[in-house]
Design an enzyme around this catalytic site. Structure first.
Site, PDB file in Angstrom:
ATOM      1  N   GLU A   1       8.522  15.859  15.298  1.00 26.71           N
ATOM      2  CA  GLU A   1       9.143  15.672  13.989  1.00 26.71           C
ATOM      3  C   GLU A   1       8.440  16.579  12.979  1.00 26.71           C
ATOM      4  O   GLU A   1       7.232  16.465  12.771  1.00 26.71           O
ATOM      5  CB  GLU A   1       9.012  14.216  13.538  1.00 26.71           C
ATOM      6  CG  GLU A   1       9.734  13.953  12.232  1.00 26.71           C
ATOM      7  CD  GLU A   1       9.619  12.512  11.764  1.00 26.71           C
ATOM      8  OE1 GLU A   1       8.530  11.932  11.882  1.00 26.71           O
ATOM      9  OE2 GLU A   1      10.625  11.972  11.274  1.00 26.71           O
TER      10      GLU A   1
ATOM     11  N   LYS B   1       0.867  -1.182   0.000  1.00 27.67           N
ATOM     12  CA  LYS B   1       0.000   0.000   0.000  1.00 27.67           C
ATOM     13  C   LYS B   1       0.906   1.235   0.000  1.00 27.67           C
ATOM     14  O   LYS B   1       1.481   1.603   1.028  1.00 27.67           O
ATOM     15  CB  LYS B   1      -0.895  -0.073   1.245  1.00 27.67           C
ATOM     16  CG  LYS B   1      -1.432   1.217   1.791  1.00 27.67           C
ATOM     17  CD  LYS B   1      -2.398   1.923   0.885  1.00 27.67           C
ATOM     18  CE  LYS B   1      -2.707   3.286   1.480  1.00 27.67           C
ATOM     19  NZ  LYS B   1      -1.740   4.325   1.065  1.00 27.67           N
TER      20      LYS B   1
ATOM     21  N   GLU C   1       8.660   1.617  11.489  1.00 31.55           N
ATOM     22  CA  GLU C   1       9.726   2.623  11.432  1.00 31.55           C
ATOM     23  C   GLU C   1       9.033   3.974  11.444  1.00 31.55           C
ATOM     24  O   GLU C   1       8.351   4.335  10.500  1.00 31.55           O
ATOM     25  CB  GLU C   1      10.570   2.412  10.170  1.00 31.55           C
ATOM     26  CG  GLU C   1      11.955   3.019  10.278  1.00 31.55           C
ATOM     27  CD  GLU C   1      11.989   4.486   9.880  1.00 31.55           C
ATOM     28  OE1 GLU C   1      11.587   5.343  10.715  1.00 31.55           O
ATOM     29  OE2 GLU C   1      12.388   4.767   8.752  1.00 31.55           O
TER      30      GLU C   1
ATOM     31  N   CYS D   1      13.679  10.377   7.050  1.00 29.33           N
ATOM     32  CA  CYS D   1      13.392   9.942   8.426  1.00 29.33           C
ATOM     33  C   CYS D   1      14.592  10.118   9.338  1.00 29.33           C
ATOM     34  O   CYS D   1      14.432  10.418  10.512  1.00 29.33           O
ATOM     35  CB  CYS D   1      12.854   8.519   8.459  1.00 29.33           C
ATOM     36  SG  CYS D   1      13.922   7.332   7.671  1.00 29.33           S
TER      37      CYS D   1
HETATM   38  P1  ADP Z   1       2.913  10.644   6.829  1.00 29.11           P
HETATM   39  O1  ADP Z   1       2.636  11.655   7.880  1.00 29.11           O
HETATM   40  O2  ADP Z   1       4.334  10.413   6.526  1.00 29.11           O
HETATM   41  O3  ADP Z   1       2.068  10.772   5.615  1.00 29.11           O
HETATM   42  P2  ADP Z   1       1.314   8.385   7.581  1.00 29.11           P
HETATM   43  O4  ADP Z   1       1.578   7.465   8.707  1.00 29.11           O
HETATM   44  O5  ADP Z   1       0.052   9.156   7.572  1.00 29.11           O
HETATM   45  O6  ADP Z   1       2.596   9.300   7.530  1.00 29.11           O
HETATM   46  O7  ADP Z   1       1.396   7.618   6.195  1.00 29.11           O
HETATM   47  C1  ADP Z   1       2.285   6.552   5.931  1.00 29.11           C
HETATM   48  C2  ADP Z   1       1.518   5.465   5.227  1.00 29.11           C
HETATM   49  O8  ADP Z   1       0.502   4.982   6.102  1.00 29.11           O
HETATM   50  C3  ADP Z   1       0.805   5.903   3.955  1.00 29.11           C
HETATM   51  O9  ADP Z   1       0.894   4.867   2.989  1.00 29.11           O
HETATM   52  C4  ADP Z   1      -0.614   6.086   4.416  1.00 29.11           C
HETATM   53  O10 ADP Z   1      -1.566   5.917   3.389  1.00 29.11           O
HETATM   54  C5  ADP Z   1      -0.742   4.968   5.435  1.00 29.11           C
HETATM   55  N1  ADP Z   1      -1.823   5.161   6.405  1.00 29.11           N
HETATM   56  C6  ADP Z   1      -2.335   6.331   6.857  1.00 29.11           C
HETATM   57  N2  ADP Z   1      -3.335   6.109   7.732  1.00 29.11           N
HETATM   58  C7  ADP Z   1      -3.458   4.762   7.867  1.00 29.11           C
HETATM   59  C8  ADP Z   1      -4.302   3.894   8.632  1.00 29.11           C
HETATM   60  N3  ADP Z   1      -5.235   4.374   9.454  1.00 29.11           N
HETATM   61  N4  ADP Z   1      -4.121   2.567   8.516  1.00 29.11           N
HETATM   62  C9  ADP Z   1      -3.163   2.071   7.717  1.00 29.11           C
HETATM   63  N5  ADP Z   1      -2.363   2.824   6.955  1.00 29.11           N
HETATM   64  C10 ADP Z   1      -2.489   4.157   7.019  1.00 29.11           C
END
Ligand code: ADP
Length: 494
Positions: A398, A188, A264, A299
Site C-alpha cells: 500500500e 488518540k 481497519e 484507505c
Molecule cells: P500511518 O502509516 O497511516 O501513519 P500508523 O499505524 O503508523 O499509520 O498510525 C495510525 C495511528 O496509530 C496513529 O494515531 C499513530 O499515532 C498510532 N500508532 C502508531 N504507532 C503506534 C503504536 N506502537 N501503538 C499504538 N498506536 C500507534
C-alpha cells in the site's frame, strides 16, 4: 457553495498551542510539545502536547470513572440522543472552520474535506443518535416457563486510535457508535492530524456530553498509543491505520486484558475494467478520482487498475489525461482538485515506491515527481505506472499516495486471480455492462466492499471493513454498534 473569501479569512487565524482534553477540560501534558507542520507550506502551524504514559493513564482513569458512575452509560436514551444531535448541530455550525483547521493540519483539498470531514462527521453523529432508541435487546423464543432476555450493554472504556487522512470522518465512525452505545472513550489522534479532533471534543462538551466521557490525548503513537493498548482499564480498541501498528495492538491485547481489537488496515484495492464497461470515458474519469483525490491518501483508493487487454491503451490514455487535468496545489484554494501530501516522510515514501516500480520494470506514463517545492509544501503529481506485474512491489504494497499501478488481463478468471493476489481485501470495483458477470465478480473478488460501475461514495448506511489482512470489524451502519456492546443473556425461570 463554499466561499473562497471565508476560507481565506479562516486560514489567517492563529492556532493556539493545543492542550490535552481530559475530564472535560484542557490540561497540559508532561512530555513537552510536538510541532504541527502544515503540509501546505511546511511551516509550523502550532504545537500539540506530546503526552506521556502518565497523561494517558490519567485520561483512561477519567474515562473509567465516567463510565462506572453512569453519568453517560446510564443516562436515559432520550438524553444521550439529544446530546449527539446537538453535537451534530454544532459540527454543522462550525463546518467550515473545522474543515479549514483540518486542512491546514493534514493537507486534504477543501472541497473534499468539507464534505468528507465535517459533513460526514455531522451525519455520522445524527445516524447513531437516531439509533440510540431504535436498537435494543431481544426476547428469545423459549419454552413457556422461561423468559430469556438478551441485553445489549456498553462495553466500558473504548480506546480509539485514528489516522491522519480523514481524522474527523474516521474519528466519528468510532466515536459516534461507541458513545451511542453508552461507552466512555479515550481518543488518540495521529501526530499529523490532531487539531480538528481536539476541537470536536470541545464541541461535544458544549453539546452536553458529560466530563470524562470523551478524552483526547495527543502524542506519539509508540508511547501513548502503546499505553492505551496495554491498559487493563480499556475494554475495546478501535483502530484505523497501518498493518504493523494493527499487529502491535493485537500483541498489546494479548499481553494485557484480551481487549477486543477492531482493525481497519488499509488495502490495495483492485479496480477492474472490462472492455464491455458501459461508458469508458466515465470509467476513466471516476477511476482517476478513485485513486488521486486526497493525493491517494484514502484507505479504499483504487490503487491497482486491472484493464482488459483490448482497451488497455485507450483506457490508460484517457486515465492519464484525467490525471494530468487535475489541478494540484494549495488545498485551501477552491480551484485545486488535489491538495498536499500529509507529510514529507509520506511524500518521500511515495517517490520511493515509484522508483522501485520502475526498477522492477514498470513504465511511468505520467507523474512521479514532487512539484511546487518552492511553496515549501508537500505536493505530488498524480502518477500512472503501466506494465506492472501482480507480484511487483507496487502491486502488493500500500503506497497511500497518488500512484496508480496498471495491470493487464485477458479473461474474467485472470482478473479474479490478479484481484485476489493480495494480502489485502478492503475494497474494489468492477466495470462491466454484463449483469451476470458483475454478480459473479461480486462473489469472487475477496474484499469487504465492491463497487459496480462506479468507485467510492458509499454512505453511512452501509458497513465499511476489510477481509484478509485489511482487518476486521466494520465502521458505519448499524453493524458498527455491535463492536461497542456486550451481549448479556438473562435466563429466567418463571
Ligand atoms: P500511518 O502509516 O497511516 O501513519 P500508523 O499505524 O503508523 O499509520 O498510525 C495510525 C495511528 O496509530 C496513529 O494515531 C499513530 O499515532 C498510532 N500508532 C502508531 N504507532 C503506534 C503504536 N506502537 N501503538 C499504538 N498506536 C500507534
Amino acid at each position: 457553495m463554499l466561499d473562497q473569501h471565508a476560507i481565506d479569512t479562516l486560514r489567517q487565524h492563529t492556532v493556539p498551542a493545543q492542550k490535552l482534553f481530559i475530564d472535560g477540560d484542557w490540561r497540559a501534558g508532561n512530555g513537552g510539545t510536538l510541532d504541527v507542520i502544515s503540509p501546505i507550506d511546511g511551516n509550523v502551524l502550532t504545537t500539540i502536547e506530546r503526552a506521556t504514559a502518565q497523561d494517558m493513564e490519567g485520561a483512561i482513569a477519567s474515562a473509567r470513572q465516567a463510565f462506572d458512575d453512569g453519568r453517560w452509560s446510564r443516562m436515559a436514551p432520550a438524553g444521550r440522543k439529544k446530546v449527539l444531535h446537538r453535537l451534530a448541530d454544532l459540527i454543522e455550525r462550525e463546518a467550515l472552520a473545522l474543515s479549514v483547521l483540518g486542512v491546514r493540519d493534514n493537507g486534504t483539498e477543501i472541497n473534499m474535506a468539507f464534505k468528507a470531514e465535517a459533513g460526514s462527521a455531522a451525519s455520522t453523529f445524527r445516524y447513531y443518535a437516531e439509533a440510540i432508541d431504535k436498537v435494543f435487546g431481544e426476547i428469545a423464543p423459549t419454552a413457556d416457563d422461561i423468559l430469556a432476555l438478551v441485553h445489549k450493554e456498553p462495553v466500558g472504556v473504548v480506546g480509539a486510535i485514528v489516522p491522519w487522512n480523514f481524522p474527523l470522518m474516521i474519528g466519528s465512525w468510532k466515536i459516534a457508535p461507541a458513545l451511542a452505545a453508552g461507552n466512555s472513550m479515550v481518543l488518540k489522534p495521529a501526530e499529523t492530524a490532531s487539531l480538528s479532533l481536539l476541537r470536536l471534543a470541545e464541541l461535544a462538551s458544549e453539546a452536553g456530553l458529560p466530563d470524562g466521557v470523551l478524552n483526547v490525548v495527543t502524542g506519539k503513537g509508540s508511547v501513548v498509543g502503546e499505553v492505551l493498548g496495554l491498559s487493563m482499564d480499556v475494554d475495546v480498541l478501535a483502530f484505523t491505520g497501518s498493518g504493523p501498528t494493527g499487529r502491535r495492538l493485537l500483541e498489546y491485547s494479548a499481553r494485557s486484558n484480551l481487549k477486543r481489537c477492531y482493525l481497519e488496515l488499509g488495502g490495495k484495492s483492485p479496480n477492474i475494467v472490462f472492455a464491455d464497461a458501459p461508458d469508458l470515458d466515465r470509467a476513466a474519469k471516476v477511476s482517476a478520482s478513485g485513486i488521486f483525490r486526497n493525493s491517494g491518501q484514502v484507505c479504499v483508493a483504487g490503487s491497482r487498475l486491472l484493464v482488459q487487454r483490448d482497451i488497455h491503451d485507450d483506457f490508460v490514455a484517457a486515465l492519464a489525461k484525467n490525471a494530468e487535468g487535475f489541478s494540484v496545489g494549495d488545498p485551501l484554494d477552491l480551484a485545486s482538485d488535489i491538495g498536499a501530501v500529509n507529510s514529507l516522510v509520506q511524500l518521500e515514501g511515495n517517490i520511493g515506491f515509484v522508483e522501485t516500480a520502475q526498477k522492477e520494470g514498470a513504465e511511468r506514463v505520467t507523474g512521479g515527481s514532487r512539484i511546487l517545492e518552492e511553496t515549501g509544501g508537500y505536493y505530488m503529481e498524480p502518477t500512472v505506472l503501466t506494465g506492472v506485474k501482480s507480484g511487483d512491489t507496487i502491486a502488493q504494497k500500500e503506497v497511500f499516495g497518488p500512484v496508480l499501478a496498471v495491470i493487464t488481463f485477458d479473461t474474467e478468471e485472470e482478473a479474479v486471480a490478479i484481484a485476489n493476489d493480495s494480502d489485502f481485501g478492503l475494497a474494489g470495483a468492477v466495470w462491466t455492462a454484463d449483469l451476470s458477470r458483475a454478480h459473479r465478480m461480486i462473489r469472487k473478488v475477496k474484499t469487504g466492499v465492491i463497487h459496480v460501475n462506479t468507485y467510492g461514495g458509499a454512505d453511512g448506511t452501509v458497513p465499511l471493513g476489510g477481509v484478509k489482512q485489511s482487518g476486521n470489524g466494520h465502521d458505519k451502519s448499524l453493524h458498527a454498534l455491535d463492536k461497542y456492546v456486550d451481549l448479556k443473556t438473562a435466563w429466567i425461570q418463571l
